[in-house]
Design a protein around this motif. Structure first.
Motif, mmCIF file in Angstrom:
data_model
loop_
_atom_site.group_PDB
_atom_site.id
_atom_site.type_symbol
_atom_site.label_atom_id
_atom_site.label_comp_id
_atom_site.label_asym_id
_atom_site.label_seq_id
_atom_site.Cartn_x
_atom_site.Cartn_y
_atom_site.Cartn_z
ATOM 1 N N SER A 13 -56.482 108.902 97.253
ATOM 2 C CA SER A 13 -57.589 109.844 97.453
ATOM 3 C C SER A 13 -57.737 110.814 96.286
ATOM 4 C CB SER A 13 -57.365 110.636 98.742
ATOM 5 O OG SER A 13 -56.117 111.331 98.692
ATOM 6 N N ALA A 14 -57.435 110.370 95.074
ATOM 7 C CA ALA A 14 -57.411 111.287 93.929
ATOM 8 C C ALA A 14 -58.757 111.992 93.762
ATOM 9 C CB ALA A 14 -57.043 110.518 92.664
ATOM 10 N N ASN A 15 -58.721 113.316 93.727
ATOM 11 C CA ASN A 15 -59.972 114.080 93.674
ATOM 12 C C ASN A 15 -59.875 115.356 92.841
ATOM 13 O OD1 ASN A 15 -58.485 115.745 95.379
ATOM 14 N ND2 ASN A 15 -59.550 115.105 97.234
ATOM 15 N N LYS A 16 -58.877 115.442 91.967
ATOM 16 C CA LYS A 16 -58.720 116.631 91.116
ATOM 17 C C LYS A 16 -58.396 116.186 89.691
ATOM 18 C CE LYS A 16 -55.833 117.785 94.375
ATOM 19 N NZ LYS A 16 -56.391 117.440 95.690
ATOM 20 N N ALA A 17 -59.004 116.872 88.730
ATOM 21 C CA ALA A 17 -58.681 116.554 87.333
ATOM 22 C C ALA A 17 -57.307 117.092 86.969
ATOM 23 C CB ALA A 17 -59.747 117.116 86.399
ATOM 24 N N ILE A 18 -57.037 118.364 87.283
ATOM 25 C CA ILE A 18 -55.738 118.987 87.015
ATOM 26 C C ILE A 18 -55.314 119.741 88.257
ATOM 27 C CG2 ILE A 18 -54.460 120.658 85.606
ATOM 28 C CD1 ILE A 18 -56.501 120.174 83.371
ATOM 29 N N ALA A 19 -54.111 119.473 88.753
ATOM 30 C CA ALA A 19 -53.570 120.189 89.909
ATOM 31 C C ALA A 19 -52.164 120.671 89.599
ATOM 32 C CB ALA A 19 -53.560 119.293 91.148
ATOM 33 N N LEU A 20 -51.915 121.942 89.883
ATOM 34 C CA LEU A 20 -50.605 122.559 89.637
ATOM 35 C C LEU A 20 -50.163 123.278 90.899
ATOM 36 C CD1 LEU A 20 -51.663 124.030 86.210
ATOM 37 C CD2 LEU A 20 -49.998 122.187 86.493
ATOM 38 N N ALA A 42 -53.471 100.082 92.187
ATOM 39 C CA ALA A 42 -53.292 99.242 90.999
ATOM 40 C C ALA A 42 -53.535 100.027 89.717
ATOM 41 C CB ALA A 42 -54.242 98.050 91.066
ATOM 42 N N ASN A 43 -54.323 101.078 89.815
ATOM 43 C CA ASN A 43 -54.581 101.917 88.646
ATOM 44 C C ASN A 43 -53.588 103.066 88.534
ATOM 45 O OD1 ASN A 43 -56.630 100.466 87.475
ATOM 46 N ND2 ASN A 43 -58.255 101.509 88.605
ATOM 47 N N ASP A 44 -52.482 102.956 89.271
ATOM 48 C CA ASP A 44 -51.337 103.846 89.070
ATOM 49 C C ASP A 44 -51.614 105.280 89.490
ATOM 50 O OD1 ASP A 44 -48.666 104.041 88.370
ATOM 51 O OD2 ASP A 44 -49.096 104.724 86.340
ATOM 52 N N TYR A 45 -52.388 105.443 90.572
ATOM 53 C CA TYR A 45 -52.578 106.787 91.115
ATOM 54 C C TYR A 45 -51.488 107.096 92.134
ATOM 55 C CZ TYR A 45 -57.113 107.829 89.035
ATOM 56 O OH TYR A 45 -58.126 108.124 88.153
ATOM 57 N N ASP A 46 -51.031 108.329 92.128
ATOM 58 C CA ASP A 46 -50.045 108.752 93.114
ATOM 59 C C ASP A 46 -50.729 109.025 94.447
ATOM 60 O OD1 ASP A 46 -47.990 108.590 91.280
ATOM 61 O OD2 ASP A 46 -48.244 110.655 90.610
ATOM 62 N N GLU A 47 -50.027 108.717 95.508
ATOM 63 C CA GLU A 47 -50.560 108.974 96.841
ATOM 64 C C GLU A 47 -50.501 110.477 97.152
ATOM 65 O OE1 GLU A 47 -48.348 106.650 99.587
ATOM 66 O OE2 GLU A 47 -49.141 104.724 98.875
#
Length: 500
Positions: free
Chosen positions: A158-165, A100-105
């Motif tokens: 499972s969002a666990n990173k501030a910035i991922a590239l 609901a908070n618009d996080y990508d899987e």
């Protein structure tokens, strides 16, 4: 038919004009408030931020401007030729991790076997980009990973990173602050031409992990991380093949392990447990499938953390490294840790790697808990290592019986200095090494110690020039199964080969 073709061309022409007009109207800058962002810290603003990014990308590039305010956010998806600019007073706040908070899987990737889940997925992040180029994250604002997980959670959310590239090129991250960055404040995997400059991080896990990257410049950064590494180079199998991290400079940076949050607020609080070992260091490894090549580290400070660690345990080559002008205070383990081993977390076809051609110079380290530790494994020596122009001040307090300690080999174990127990020397312990040179080194004791200053085990061809240590009742150097150990004006012993 001609009318249809004409209509298509006219529509395309009108679209091009409208994009050019929109870009001109925005003057290349896209303020997220014009796309619906509220900035009250309560309303979810990630949709507005992503709309602004999409608009800039559609106009062939521009700057997405985030003015002062608190922007609650799910996943922000970076795109090529777009700069994300956080103004002074702007804070992007990671919302609680829910769909609901618009996080990508988390996405399906080429390999999840040979590295931790955090290194295997990238979309499950606050800010992420894949296969993009010419992108910047800039400004004096803050990224606060408040709602991010700091470990792996077995869930698509499972969002666990501030910035991922992932698989990117021409990336610039400058001037921002990252607070509580999740498992990784910055995770860059397979990124070429990466610049990270003048950022501050105060987090509880890894500050920045630079993995399988080439042509990287990290400068003027301050990273505080009490429970994990500060600046860490890795070379995992996350690309589906082994790729070296190479052509890297790290300069003018500081790393530390103060309690999380106390670095940014200026109180610099320490854990009250005297046995706590803050991490916060600069490290090459642990993941090391592709190895590390052509690395230069200079002008860095370590404060209340662990020391330098250079590790290759998964088959990669670690070679051609220079480290110079380093100061350390209150180091929780070894000031220098060089480790070649055979954990071999990777495909069965991989062979044991090598660690060679490293120069470490101009070091001052005060209040260090344990000795310099250099350890290969049997039949796989660490080669051609030089440590010079250095002063080390060790805590000491070792007793006579500890000089007899047998150090475990731990060929398959996780490479960490503390795993080897109390070492039989207070200053330098080296094993399975060849071509070791110690030049103009002072080993000092803050407290008395009954162990020798130096212990060699299976060391071939080591030269000691102008090496000094306090006079004690114990022999200053002990060697086991070693040969061609030569001394020149060192340890108050005669010049020449040391008798076995």
């Amino acid at each position: 038919m001609r009318k249809k073709i004409y209509s298509i061309k006219l529509a395309a022409f009108i679209l091009m004009l409208s994009l050019q007009f929109a870009k001109a109207q925005n003057n290349g800058s896209y303020n997220i408030k014009q796309y619906g962002a509220i900035g009250d810290g309560k309303s979810l603003d990630s949709k507005a931020i992503n709309k602004a990014i999409d608009a800039a990308a559609s106009a062939d590039g521009g700057t997405v401007f985030i003015p002062a305010g608190n922007y609650l956010s799910g996943s922000i998806r970076l795109k090529s030729n777009v700069s994300l600019y956080l103004d002074q007073g702007a804070t992007i706040i990671a919302a609680p991790v829910t769909a609901a908070n618009d996080y990508d899987e988390e996405e399906n990737t080429v390999n999840t076997i040979y590295q931790d889940p955090g290194h295997s997925h990238f979309h499950n992040s606050l800010i992420w980009g894949e296969n993009i180029h010419d992108v910047s994250i800039l400004g004096q604002g803050t990224i606060w990973g408040k709602g991010l997980y700091h470990d792996y959670v077995k869930s698509k959310q499972s969002a666990n990173k501030a910035i991922a590239l992932y698989k990117c090129r021409n990336i610039n991250i400058s001037d921002i602050t990252i607070a509580h960055g999740g498992w990784f404040g910055i995770l860059a995997t397979g990124v070429d031409n990466l610049t990270i400059n003048n950022i501050k991080e105060d987090t509880n896990r890894d500050g920045m992990d630079i993995d399988c990257c080439r042509n990287v410049h990290v400068s003027n950064c301050s990273v505080n991380s009490p429970n994990d590494d500060g600046i860490c180079l890795k070379s995992t199998f996350a690309l589906g093949f082994a790729r070296a991290t190479e052509n890297v400079t790290i300069t003018n940076c500081s790393v530390s392990g103060f309690n999380e949050g106390s670095f940014l607020d200026g109180t610099y609080q320490r854990n009250p447990d005297p046995n706590f070992e803050p991490t916060g260091r600069i490290k090459l490894g642990t993941e090391s499938n592709g190895g590390f090549k052509n690395i230069a580290i200079s002008n860095c400070t370590f404060n209340y953390c662990r020391g330098l660690a250079l590790e290759t345990v998964d088959g990669g080559l670690l070679e051609d490294v220079t480290i110079t002008n380093i100061t350390m205070r209150d180091i929780a383990n070894a000031p220098i840790f060089l480790r070649l081993a055979s954990r071999m977390r990777g495909p069965d076809t991989a062979k044991i790697g090598e660690l060679r051609r490293v120069i470490i110079s101009n070091i001052v380290a005060y209040n260090v808990r344990t000795a310099i530790l250099i350890s290969g494994i049997k039949d796989h020596t660490i080669n051609d290592i030089e440590i010079k122009n250095a002063k080390f001040y060790f805590k000491g307090n070792g007793i006579t019986d500890q000089a007899k300690n047998i150090v475990p080999e731990l060929e398959k174990g996780y490479p960490e200095p503390g795993s080897f127990g109390v070492l039989p020397a207070y200053g330098i312990y080296a094993r399975h090494a060849d071509g070791l040179k110690l030049d103009d080194i002072e080993l000092h004791l803050i407290n008395n110690d009954a162990r020798p200053a130096i212990s060699f085990d299976d060391v071939k061809s080591a030269g000691l020039l102008f090496v000094k240590a306090p006079d004690t009742a114990t022999s200053p150097i002990v060697q086991t199964n070693s040969s061609s150990i030569t001394l020149f004006q060192s340890l108050n012993l005669p010049d020449g080969k040391l008798n076995p």
